[in-house]
Design a protein around this motif. Structure first.
Motif, short mmCIF file in Angstrom:
data_model
loop_
_atom_site.label_atom_id
_atom_site.label_comp_id
_atom_site.label_asym_id
_atom_site.label_seq_id
_atom_site.Cartn_x
_atom_site.Cartn_y
_atom_site.Cartn_z
N ILE A 78 0.99 -1.20 0.05
CA ILE A 78 -0.05 0.05 -0.16
C ILE A 78 0.74 1.31 -0.05
CG2 ILE A 78 -2.00 -1.10 1.08
CD1 ILE A 78 -1.12 0.22 3.63
N GLY A 79 2.12 1.18 0.01
CA GLY A 79 2.85 2.33 -0.09
C GLY A 79 4.38 1.93 -0.11
N THR A 80 5.33 3.01 0.30
CA THR A 80 6.65 3.14 0.27
C THR A 80 7.24 4.13 1.53
OG1 THR A 80 7.06 4.53 -1.58
CG2 THR A 80 7.19 2.23 -1.96
N TYR A 81 8.21 3.85 2.16
CA TYR A 81 8.71 4.71 3.12
C TYR A 81 10.23 4.72 2.88
CZ TYR A 81 10.16 6.17 7.78
OH TYR A 81 10.82 6.68 8.82
N ALA B 275 11.56 12.77 5.63
CA ALA B 275 10.96 11.42 5.04
C ALA B 275 10.37 11.06 3.96
CB ALA B 275 10.81 10.27 6.13
N THR B 276 10.34 10.55 2.76
CA THR B 276 9.47 10.38 1.87
C THR B 276 8.50 9.38 2.07
OG1 THR B 276 11.32 11.18 0.32
CG2 THR B 276 9.23 10.28 -0.56
N ILE B 277 7.46 9.80 2.09
CA ILE B 277 6.24 8.82 2.44
C ILE B 277 5.30 8.68 1.20
CG2 ILE B 277 4.32 7.83 3.97
CD1 ILE B 277 6.02 9.42 6.15
N ASP B 278 5.09 7.64 0.51
CA ASP B 278 3.99 7.59 -0.91
C ASP B 278 3.19 6.49 -0.30
OD1 ASP B 278 2.96 7.59 -3.18
OD2 ASP B 278 4.17 6.25 -4.06
N LEU B 279 1.74 6.94 0.07
CA LEU B 279 0.93 6.05 0.77
C LEU B 279 -0.47 5.91 -0.08
CD1 LEU B 279 0.49 4.10 3.34
CD2 LEU B 279 -0.63 6.24 4.34
N GLN B 280 -1.03 4.79 -0.48
CA GLN B 280 -2.37 4.91 -1.15
C GLN B 280 -3.33 4.77 0.17
OE1 GLN B 280 -2.51 1.09 -3.38
NE2 GLN B 280 -0.74 1.82 -4.60
N PHE B 281 -3.76 6.23 0.18
CA PHE B 281 -4.70 6.60 1.52
C PHE B 281 -5.79 5.64 1.52
CE2 PHE B 281 -7.66 9.10 3.81
CZ PHE B 281 -6.88 9.56 4.69
N GLU B 282 -6.66 5.43 0.51
CA GLU B 282 -7.89 4.80 0.52
C GLU B 282 -7.49 3.40 0.91
OE1 GLU B 282 -11.12 6.28 0.65
OE2 GLU B 282 -9.79 8.19 0.36
N LYS B 283 -6.56 2.89 0.26
CA LYS B 283 -6.45 1.43 0.69
C LYS B 283 -5.93 1.24 2.15
CE LYS B 283 -5.36 -0.43 -3.83
NZ LYS B 283 -4.26 -1.14 -4.92
N LEU C 141 -6.82 3.05 4.75
CA LEU C 141 -7.89 3.36 5.31
C LEU C 141 -8.99 2.18 5.22
CD1 LEU C 141 -9.69 5.28 6.94
CD2 LEU C 141 -10.80 6.16 5.01
N SER C 142 -9.08 1.47 4.12
CA SER C 142 -9.96 0.42 4.23
C SER C 142 -9.33 -0.70 4.97
CB SER C 142 -10.31 0.02 2.73
OG SER C 142 -9.21 -0.45 2.11
N TRP C 143 -8.37 -0.86 4.81
CA TRP C 143 -7.51 -2.07 5.62
C TRP C 143 -7.76 -1.93 7.22
CZ3 TRP C 143 -6.67 -6.62 4.40
CH2 TRP C 143 -6.37 -7.28 3.11
N LEU C 144 -7.50 -0.48 7.70
CA LEU C 144 -7.71 -0.22 8.98
C LEU C 144 -9.05 -0.45 9.37
CD1 LEU C 144 -5.61 3.00 9.60
CD2 LEU C 144 -5.20 0.86 10.77
N GLN C 145 -10.09 -0.21 8.49
CA GLN C 145 -11.46 -0.27 9.10
C GLN C 145 -11.79 -1.70 8.93
OE1 GLN C 145 -13.39 2.31 6.09
NE2 GLN C 145 -13.64 3.97 7.41
N ASN C 146 -11.08 -2.59 8.08
CA ASN C 146 -11.54 -4.10 8.08
C ASN C 146 -10.70 -4.78 9.34
OD1 ASN C 146 -13.24 -3.73 5.84
ND2 ASN C 146 -11.39 -4.28 4.60
N GLY C 147 -9.89 -3.94 10.19
CA GLY C 147 -9.54 -4.51 11.34
C GLY C 147 -7.84 -4.86 11.40
N LYS D 271 0.39 10.62 7.87
CA LYS D 271 -0.49 11.18 6.80
C LYS D 271 -1.86 11.17 6.91
CE LYS D 271 1.66 10.50 3.22
NZ LYS D 271 2.19 12.08 2.26
N GLY D 272 -2.46 11.24 8.05
CA GLY D 272 -3.72 11.48 8.49
C GLY D 272 -4.79 10.38 8.05
N VAL D 273 -4.27 9.07 8.12
CA VAL D 273 -5.25 7.95 7.89
C VAL D 273 -6.00 7.61 9.21
CG1 VAL D 273 -5.29 5.36 7.36
CG2 VAL D 273 -3.77 7.10 6.06
N LEU D 274 -5.26 7.79 10.29
CA LEU D 274 -5.76 7.34 11.50
C LEU D 274 -6.92 8.49 11.98
CD1 LEU D 274 -3.02 5.90 13.62
CD2 LEU D 274 -4.81 4.62 12.50
N TYR D 275 -6.47 9.77 11.74
CA TYR D 275 -7.48 10.89 11.86
C TYR D 275 -8.86 10.68 11.30
CZ TYR D 275 -9.10 15.50 12.94
OH TYR D 275 -10.07 16.41 13.17
#
Length: 190
Positions: A37-40, A47-55, A57-63, A77-81
């Motif tokens: 879902i991304g690179t760090y 630090a360079t962070i490239d993250l697929q935000f929606e993916k 978020l969906s994985w976090l919501q799925n547990g 990156k704001g995914v947890l917020y």
């Protein structure tokens, strides 16, 4: 299956580069994963962070449970917020539009902080470069002065030798002129 969001190490020794992956917690660190879902890249500043935000978020919501480092990255990156705000919408604490407004305000503030840091680092780098150039120019001037002083000393030492050589040269030249055979005189015609 316990699913984790974690880092998979790549890159070379002393220069690590990470992929942010969703994997079974029992799989090896750099082994099989479900989805990337991304690179760090921690080697850059910031630090360079490239993250697929929606993916993410969906994985976090799925547990999926993030590791400590991935939790920090997702928070940055704001995914947890965003997950927190969506939980408030689901409970009916506020509307989806208000959640989006809050998230956008947070992102603008975060972008401002990041751009300030990048500008500060660029200014510090430019100031350091200018200081190095000034120090290099000073060293160059000192070297030129030392070379000029050395040349002047060499010329001063060579000047008396040249004067002695010049004094001896006319004497040698006069002796050589006296030693040359004279041309026979042509007979006078009557």
């Amino acid at each position: 299956m316990p699913v984790k969001i974690r880092l998979a190490r790549h890159g070379k020794k002393g220069y690590a580069f990470y992929h942010i992956v969703v994997a079974d917690s029992r799989a090896p660190r750099d082994g099989k994963f479900i989805e990337k879902i991304g690179t760090y890249n921690p080697n850059t500043n910031p630090a360079t962070i490239d993250l697929q935000f929606e993916k993410a978020l969906s994985w976090l919501q799925n547990g999926a449970q993030p590791t400590d480092t991935c939790r920090a990255i997702l928070s940055y990156k704001g995914v947890l917020y965003k997950k927190h705000l969506l939980g408030g919408v689901k409970k009916g604490a506020f509307s989806a539009e208000e959640a989006d407004d809050r998230f956008n305000k947070w992102m603008l503030a975060k972008d401002g902080i990041i751009s300030t840091k990048v500008n500060k680092l660029a200014d510090a780098d430019a100031a350091e470069k200018a200081a190095r150039l000034a120090a290099e120019a000073k060293v160059k001037e000192e070297r030129e002065k030392a070379i000029a002083a050395k040349k002047a000393a060499e010329e001063a030492a060579a000047a008396p030798q040249e004067e002695e050589a010049v004094k001896e040269a006319p004497a040698e030249g006069g002796e050589s002129a006296e030693q040359t055979p004279e041309e026979p005189e042509a007979p006078a015609e009557a």
